[in-house]
Design an enzyme around this catalytic site. Structure first.
Site, PDB file in Angstrom:
ATOM      1  N   SER A   1       0.851  -1.202   0.000  1.00 41.40           N
ATOM      2  CA  SER A   1       0.000   0.000   0.000  1.00 41.40           C
ATOM      3  C   SER A   1       0.881   1.245   0.000  1.00 41.40           C
ATOM      4  O   SER A   1       2.023   1.208   0.471  1.00 41.40           O
ATOM      5  CB  SER A   1      -0.874   0.030   1.263  1.00 41.40           C
TER       6      SER A   1
ATOM      7  N   TYR B   1      -1.774   0.035  10.814  1.00 44.53           N
ATOM      8  CA  TYR B   1      -1.994  -0.413   9.431  1.00 44.53           C
ATOM      9  C   TYR B   1      -0.776  -0.056   8.567  1.00 44.53           C
ATOM     10  O   TYR B   1      -0.261  -0.904   7.821  1.00 44.53           O
ATOM     11  CB  TYR B   1      -3.265   0.221   8.852  1.00 44.53           C
TER      12      TYR B   1
HETATM   13  P1  NDP Z   1     -11.648  -5.717   0.626  1.00 42.57           P
HETATM   14  O1  NDP Z   1     -12.092  -5.489   2.027  1.00 42.57           O
HETATM   15  O2  NDP Z   1     -12.617  -5.534  -0.476  1.00 42.57           O
HETATM   16  O3  NDP Z   1     -10.977  -7.165   0.494  1.00 42.57           O
HETATM   17  C1  NDP Z   1     -10.158  -7.701   1.492  1.00 42.57           C
HETATM   18  C2  NDP Z   1     -10.056  -9.193   1.309  1.00 42.57           C
HETATM   19  O4  NDP Z   1      -9.195  -9.734   2.322  1.00 42.57           O
HETATM   20  C3  NDP Z   1     -11.397  -9.880   1.447  1.00 42.57           C
HETATM   21  O5  NDP Z   1     -11.519 -10.861   0.449  1.00 42.57           O
HETATM   22  C4  NDP Z   1     -11.333 -10.527   2.817  1.00 42.57           C
HETATM   23  O6  NDP Z   1     -12.088 -11.735   2.807  1.00 42.57           O
HETATM   24  C5  NDP Z   1      -9.840 -10.829   2.931  1.00 42.57           C
HETATM   25  N1  NDP Z   1      -9.392 -11.009   4.297  1.00 42.57           N
HETATM   26  C6  NDP Z   1      -9.345 -10.102   5.292  1.00 42.57           C
HETATM   27  N2  NDP Z   1      -8.906 -10.680   6.418  1.00 42.57           N
HETATM   28  C7  NDP Z   1      -8.655 -11.983   6.116  1.00 42.57           C
HETATM   29  C8  NDP Z   1      -8.198 -13.105   6.857  1.00 42.57           C
HETATM   30  N3  NDP Z   1      -7.900 -13.015   8.165  1.00 42.57           N
HETATM   31  N4  NDP Z   1      -8.063 -14.303   6.229  1.00 42.57           N
HETATM   32  C9  NDP Z   1      -8.370 -14.402   4.927  1.00 42.57           C
HETATM   33  N5  NDP Z   1      -8.821 -13.390   4.161  1.00 42.57           N
HETATM   34  C10 NDP Z   1      -8.969 -12.194   4.776  1.00 42.57           C
HETATM   35  O7  NDP Z   1     -10.401  -4.720   0.435  1.00 42.57           O
HETATM   36  P2  NDP Z   1      -9.342  -4.574  -0.780  1.00 42.57           P
HETATM   37  O8  NDP Z   1      -9.658  -5.448  -1.906  1.00 42.57           O
HETATM   38  O9  NDP Z   1      -9.184  -3.122  -1.012  1.00 42.57           O
HETATM   39  O10 NDP Z   1      -8.022  -5.076  -0.021  1.00 42.57           O
HETATM   40  C11 NDP Z   1      -7.154  -6.074  -0.543  1.00 42.57           C
HETATM   41  C12 NDP Z   1      -5.752  -5.771  -0.084  1.00 42.57           C
HETATM   42  O11 NDP Z   1      -5.339  -4.525  -0.646  1.00 42.57           O
HETATM   43  C13 NDP Z   1      -5.577  -5.625   1.415  1.00 42.57           C
HETATM   44  O12 NDP Z   1      -4.372  -6.241   1.795  1.00 42.57           O
HETATM   45  C14 NDP Z   1      -5.502  -4.115   1.621  1.00 42.57           C
HETATM   46  O13 NDP Z   1      -4.783  -3.774   2.772  1.00 42.57           O
HETATM   47  C15 NDP Z   1      -4.797  -3.707   0.360  1.00 42.57           C
HETATM   48  N6  NDP Z   1      -4.936  -2.309  -0.066  1.00 42.57           N
HETATM   49  C16 NDP Z   1      -6.171  -1.733  -0.241  1.00 42.57           C
HETATM   50  C17 NDP Z   1      -6.265  -0.417  -0.684  1.00 42.57           C
HETATM   51  C18 NDP Z   1      -7.558   0.281  -0.832  1.00 42.57           C
HETATM   52  O14 NDP Z   1      -7.586   1.525  -0.827  1.00 42.57           O
HETATM   53  N7  NDP Z   1      -8.671  -0.422  -1.035  1.00 42.57           N
HETATM   54  C19 NDP Z   1      -5.064   0.359  -1.033  1.00 42.57           C
HETATM   55  C20 NDP Z   1      -3.819  -0.339  -0.802  1.00 42.57           C
HETATM   56  C21 NDP Z   1      -3.784  -1.630  -0.367  1.00 42.57           C
HETATM   57  P3  NDP Z   1     -13.000 -12.308   3.986  1.00 42.57           P
HETATM   58  O15 NDP Z   1     -13.515 -11.142   4.772  1.00 42.57           O
HETATM   59  O16 NDP Z   1     -14.063 -13.075   3.268  1.00 42.57           O
HETATM   60  O17 NDP Z   1     -12.059 -13.186   4.756  1.00 42.57           O
HETATM   61  C1  8X3 Z   2      -5.169   1.511   1.743  1.00 44.55           C
HETATM   62  C2  8X3 Z   2      -4.920   2.883   1.290  1.00 44.55           C
HETATM   63  O1  8X3 Z   2      -4.282   5.214   2.116  1.00 44.55           O
HETATM   64  O2  8X3 Z   2      -6.272   4.211   3.042  1.00 44.55           O
HETATM   65  O3  8X3 Z   2      -3.983   0.821   1.934  1.00 44.55           O
HETATM   66  O4  8X3 Z   2      -4.130   3.406   3.687  1.00 44.55           O
HETATM   67  S1  8X3 Z   2      -4.911   3.964   2.602  1.00 44.55           S
END
Ligand code: NDP
Ligand code: 8X3
Length: 252
Positions: free
Chosen positions: A140, A153
């Site tokens: 991220s 985070y």
């Molecule tokens: P979502 O919340 O849409 O997806 C997150 C996914 O992670 C879900 O499928 C969830 O599935 C899974 N997850 C969370 N905890 C667990 C766990 N303990 N075991 C297994 N699966 C888990 O968010 P995003 O798609 O945005 O996030 C995906 C990744 O990208 C994350 O690592 C996030 O930190 C990162 N990210 C997101 C950004 C954003 O702005 N959206 C920017 C930068 C990075 P379930 O709940 O079914 O287990």
């Molecule tokens: C998710 C993006 O800027 O909210 O990783 O942390 S931010």
């Protein structure tokens, strides 16, 4: 022979979009998350594009369950598991460091960092045996720059940023490439999870500018996986055009 991609956190957001993109690239898919109903629906949606989709409920924080999940995969799947996308993760809460909930801290550290380690350690031996493989860690912009009330985070994502570099060094002798993608603000379920279901707080994060969407990140994964074997993409930072740093936005 079908190549398999293992995507963690495939039940929503980036993970689901990456699954769709990799199905189009001809990968067999191993899709995990805790919400099995979501994975069942995704498998049905992608059935025409990929007949070869394995789904399973898996919490990446459970080391024994992670090992058992990988172990029970069919031998032909294990022998052709060539891509791991470490995507599962979350932010839980947004609070000054002295006011954060210990349970939120533990959830983030255990899923974003320790869980990623568990999954990687289970999968890497399969790649090492063939001296070939690719691991993509979703980090991220929060791992490049801390921001107020992002503390833990940001720390988990900074740790994964460093871990990606260390993994790349350790796996170099075995022909395994390791990449990271560091997105800025993307509208998925991320903020809804962070703010524990508060839709107003979640949608406010994306007001006044056009955020990234999940397909933008899936497109980056598709770019990485389609490079020829002699090319390794180390790190992609992908931001909305309206975001210049972790905290600087151009809003309407
Ligand atoms: P979502 O919340 O849409 O997806 C997150 C996914 O992670 C879900 O499928 C969830 O599935 C899974 N997850 C969370 N905890 C667990 C766990 N303990 N075991 C297994 N699966 C888990 O968010 P995003 O798609 O945005 O996030 C995906 C990744 O990208 C994350 O690592 C996030 O930190 C990162 N990210 C997101 C950004 C954003 O702005 N959206 C920017 C930068 C990075 P379930 O709940 O079914 O287990
Ligand atoms: C998710 C993006 O800027 O909210 O990783 O942390 S931010």
């Amino acid at each position: 022979m079908v190549k398999y991609a293992f995507i963690t956190g495939a039940s929503s957001g980036f993970g689901a979009a990456i699954a769709s993109s990799l199905a189009k690239e001809g990968y067999g898919l191993i899709l995990t998350a805790r919400r099995l109903d979501r994975l069942v629906a995704l498998k049905e949606t992608l059935a025409e594009e990929s007949p070869d989709i394995i789904i399973g409920a898996l919490d990446v924080r459970d080391c024994l369950a992670v090992d058992a999940w990988v172990e029970q995969l069919d031998d032909h799947v294990k022998a052709n598991l060539s891509l791991l996308v470490n995507n599962a993760g979350l932010a839980a809460g947004r609070a000054p460091i002295d006011q954060g909930l210990v349970s939120d801290w533990e959830q983030m550290i255990d899923a974003n960092l320790t869980g990623l380690l568990y999954v990687s350690q289970a999968v890497i031996p399969l790649m090492k045996a063939r001296e070939e493989g690719l691991i993509i860690n979703i980090t991220s912009i929060a791992g490049k720059e801390a921001y107020p009330q992002g503390n833990v985070y940001c720390a988990t994502k900074a740790a994964v940023d460093q871990l990606t570099k260390g993994m790349r060094m350790d796996l170099l002798p075995f022909g395994i490439r390791v990449s990271s993608i560091a997105p800025g603000a993307a509208e998925t379920e991320f903020s809804l999870v962070r703010f524990k279901g508060d839709e107003d707080q979640a949608s406010a994060v994306y007001q006044g500018f056009t955020p990234l969407d999940a397909k933008d990140i899936a497109d980056a994964v598709q770019f990485i996986v389609t490079r020829p074997p002699h090319v390794s993409i180390h790190d992609l930072v992908i931001m909305p055009s309206a975001q210049a740093s972790a905290t600087l936005f151009r809003k309407d």
